[in-house]
Design a protein around this motif. Sequence first.
Motif, PDB file in Angstrom:
ATOM      1  N   MET A 382       0.841  -1.192   0.000  1.00 36.96           N
ATOM      2  CA  MET A 382       0.000   0.000   0.000  1.00 36.96           C
ATOM      3  C   MET A 382       0.877   1.243   0.000  1.00 36.96           C
ATOM      4  O   MET A 382       1.785   1.366   0.832  1.00 36.96           O
ATOM      5  N   PRO A 383       0.644   2.187  -0.901  1.00 34.34           N
ATOM      6  CA  PRO A 383       1.420   3.428  -0.875  1.00 34.34           C
ATOM      7  C   PRO A 383       1.037   4.292   0.327  1.00 34.34           C
ATOM      8  O   PRO A 383      -0.136   4.318   0.730  1.00 34.34           O
ATOM      9  N   LEU A 384       2.007   4.986   0.882  1.00 24.72           N
ATOM     10  CA  LEU A 384       1.702   5.883   2.000  1.00 24.72           C
ATOM     11  C   LEU A 384       0.761   7.002   1.575  1.00 24.72           C
ATOM     12  O   LEU A 384      -0.015   7.519   2.386  1.00 24.72           O
ATOM     13  N   THR A 385       0.832   7.373   0.309  1.00 26.46           N
ATOM     14  CA  THR A 385      -0.037   8.452  -0.169  1.00 26.46           C
ATOM     15  C   THR A 385      -1.495   8.030  -0.289  1.00 26.46           C
ATOM     16  O   THR A 385      -2.350   8.836  -0.657  1.00 26.46           O
ATOM     17  N   ALA A 386      -1.795   6.761   0.030  1.00 23.79           N
ATOM     18  CA  ALA A 386      -3.194   6.322   0.045  1.00 23.79           C
ATOM     19  C   ALA A 386      -3.899   6.732   1.333  1.00 23.79           C
ATOM     20  O   ALA A 386      -5.114   6.568   1.441  1.00 23.79           O
ATOM     21  N   VAL A 387      -3.133   7.242   2.313  1.00 22.41           N
ATOM     22  CA  VAL A 387      -3.743   7.757   3.540  1.00 22.41           C
ATOM     23  C   VAL A 387      -3.467   9.258   3.635  1.00 22.41           C
ATOM     24  O   VAL A 387      -2.507   9.778   3.060  1.00 22.41           O
ATOM     25  N   ALA A 388      -4.321   9.945   4.366  1.00 19.74           N
ATOM     26  CA  ALA A 388      -4.263  11.413   4.397  1.00 19.74           C
ATOM     27  C   ALA A 388      -2.916  11.943   4.865  1.00 19.74           C
ATOM     28  O   ALA A 388      -2.370  12.896   4.307  1.00 19.74           O
ATOM     29  N   LYS A 389      -2.342  11.343   5.913  1.00 18.38           N
ATOM     30  CA  LYS A 389      -1.076  11.853   6.442  1.00 18.38           C
ATOM     31  C   LYS A 389       0.062  11.661   5.442  1.00 18.38           C
ATOM     32  O   LYS A 389       0.989  12.461   5.382  1.00 18.38           O
ATOM     33  N   GLY A 390      -0.034  10.598   4.640  1.00 20.18           N
ATOM     34  CA  GLY A 390       0.951  10.409   3.590  1.00 20.18           C
ATOM     35  C   GLY A 390       0.877  11.495   2.544  1.00 20.18           C
ATOM     36  O   GLY A 390       1.895  11.949   2.006  1.00 20.18           O
ATOM     37  N   MET A 391      -0.355  11.951   2.235  1.00 19.84           N
ATOM     38  CA  MET A 391      -0.519  13.072   1.306  1.00 19.84           C
ATOM     39  C   MET A 391       0.042  14.355   1.903  1.00 19.84           C
ATOM     40  O   MET A 391       0.625  15.182   1.190  1.00 19.84           O
ATOM     41  N   VAL A 392      -0.137  14.529   3.207  1.00 23.76           N
ATOM     42  CA  VAL A 392       0.406  15.718   3.872  1.00 23.76           C
ATOM     43  C   VAL A 392       1.918  15.757   3.718  1.00 23.76           C
ATOM     44  O   VAL A 392       2.504  16.792   3.369  1.00 23.76           O
ATOM     45  N   HIS A 393       2.570  14.628   3.980  1.00 26.00           N
ATOM     46  CA  HIS A 393       4.033  14.582   3.840  1.00 26.00           C
ATOM     47  C   HIS A 393       4.452  14.712   2.377  1.00 26.00           C
ATOM     48  O   HIS A 393       5.467  15.343   2.074  1.00 26.00           O
ATOM     49  N   GLY A 394       3.699  14.070   1.485  1.00 23.51           N
ATOM     50  CA  GLY A 394       3.947  14.230   0.060  1.00 23.51           C
ATOM     51  C   GLY A 394       5.272  13.715  -0.430  1.00 23.51           C
ATOM     52  O   GLY A 394       5.831  14.233  -1.398  1.00 23.51           O
ATOM     53  N   ARG A 395       5.798  12.692   0.213  1.00 19.21           N
ATOM     54  CA  ARG A 395       7.118  12.183  -0.190  1.00 19.21           C
ATOM     55  C   ARG A 395       7.074  10.723  -0.623  1.00 19.21           C
ATOM     56  O   ARG A 395       8.099  10.054  -0.645  1.00 19.21           O
ATOM     57  N   GLY A 396       5.902  10.222  -0.955  1.00 13.96           N
ATOM     58  CA  GLY A 396       5.806   8.845  -1.431  1.00 13.96           C
ATOM     59  C   GLY A 396       6.024   7.849  -0.315  1.00 13.96           C
ATOM     60  O   GLY A 396       5.794   8.118   0.857  1.00 13.96           O
TER      61      GLY A 396
END
Length: 468
Positions: A382-396
Motif C-alpha cells: 500500500m502506498p503511503l499516499t493512500a492515507v491522508a497523512k501520507g498526502m500531507v508529507h507528500g514524499r511517497g
Amino acid sequence: MTLSEADVIVIGGGTGGYSTALRAAALGLRVVLAERDRVGGTCLHRGCVPSKAMLHAAELVDGIAEARERWGVASTLDSIDWPALVATRDDIVSRNHRGVVDHLAHAGVEVAYGSARLTGPRSVVVEGYGEVRARRGIVLATGSRPRTLPGLVPDGRRVVTSDDALFAPGLPGSVLVLGGGAIGVEYASFHRSLGAEVTLVEAADRLVPLEDPEVSRHLTRGLKRRGVDVRAGARLVETELVTDGVRATVRTARGEIRTVEAERLLVAVGRAPVTDGLGLAAAGLTADERGHVAPADWSRLETAVPGIHVVGDLLPPPSLGLAHASFAEGLLVAETLAGLATAPVDYAAVPRVTYSSPQTAAVGLTEEEARNRGHEVTVNTMPLTAVAKGMVHGRGGMVKVVAERGGRVLGVHLVGPQVSEMIAESQLIVGWDAEPSDVARHIHAHPTLSEAVGETFLSLAGRGLHQR
C-alpha cells in the motif's frame, strides 16, 4: 575490587560489551570491562549517534526547501554554520558518553582502559593492569572497522570511510559514495541535503540489496528525485588523487565507462571484525575467513571453548551487526553467565533501518526469502499516499506485508518519512507470530502514517476500507 580476578571479563566497551557488563553487574557478578579507547564504541563515537545527529540537521535543511516549494512559506537557507553544527553533534555524543561512563561506575563495573589479549581460556592481559582471571567467563566484544578496496587508502580528507567521514574538514561540494548499503545511502542522503553533488555507486543490481526489491525501488526513486546520481550494478575501475579531490573511473551496469570527479570519495563497502592482537589462538579459538568468531552454541553465543562468549560485530550471520542486536546479545550472554534461563536472540525479529531521506525500515523476511524457504505467501502493498497523512508529507513511500497464506506475518517492509519510528509495532507482530487478522482488530490513529500499516493488515484480513 582488584583487577586480578573477576566473575566476568568483557573485552571491548561498545554497545555489545557495555550492555553485557551492565547486565552482569546488575545480576551481582563482578565485572572487568577492558576498553582500549572510549566506552561506547563505534556506534556512539563514530557511527550511529553522530551520524543520526547530522541526518537530523539534514532533515531541517530539507524542511526549509519543502516549506518554500510546497507550502508557500517564504523561507531561504542563507548558510550552514558548519562549526556550530559540529558542536551540537559533539555535545550530543559527549553527553551520551558521560552517561555510559557514569552508568558503568554506578553499576560497579571496573573499566580497565588499555588493549587486552587472551592468554588462555580464562585469562586476559590488559595493558597497564596485568593479567586478570575470569571465574565464570570471558566475553569478546571487540567490534569492527571499515573495509576498504585495494588501492584506496583513506587520508581523512579526500578519501574517507564511515569512521571519519563526519569528521573530515568542512562540507564538500561533491561526493562519490562507494557502496549502496545502509551506511552509503545515509551518507549520500546527508551530503545531498547539505548541497553536495552526490554520485552513489553500488556493485549489486540495486541499493540496500539485502532488503526487499520493492524497498530498493522506492528508495532509489526517492534519492533520484532529490538529485542523487544513483549507479547500481556499477563498479569502480580505478581512482586517481588530484589536488582538490579524486577522479574515478566507473563501469556502469551497461558497460559504459564514466569518469566521476568529486572533492571527496567515501568508501562504504562494509565492515570487518577486529581481532588483531586479541590472542585468539592462546585461548584455543580461530576466526573464519572473514574474521568472525562463530559460536558453537547460538542459544548461548558461546564458542567451542566453554566460557568464552561472543557479541556484536565479531559474530557472523545471522547476527546483523546492528547496535540494537548487540544490546540483546549482551543481555543474553550476561544472563547466561549468571546462570539464568535464557532464550536465543530472534534475529528474524530484529528491525533493520536506513535513516536516509526517504527512510527504510523492515523486520522479518522479504517476499523472495519467504518463497525460497518454501512458504506459500500472500502479499499486500500500500502506498503511503493512500492515507491522508501520507498526502500531507507528500514524499511517497509504501508499506509491504508478507504473510503465510492463512497464517502468520513473515515480514513487514516500509519506505517513507519517519518509518524508523513506525517499525516497532511490526517487530512485535513478527516476533509474536501474529496473523493479519490479529493486527486488524487493533485501531490505528487517524490521520497518521502508521494508519497505512493498519490498512494494509485490514485488507489482508479481508476487511479493507480505503485500499482497493
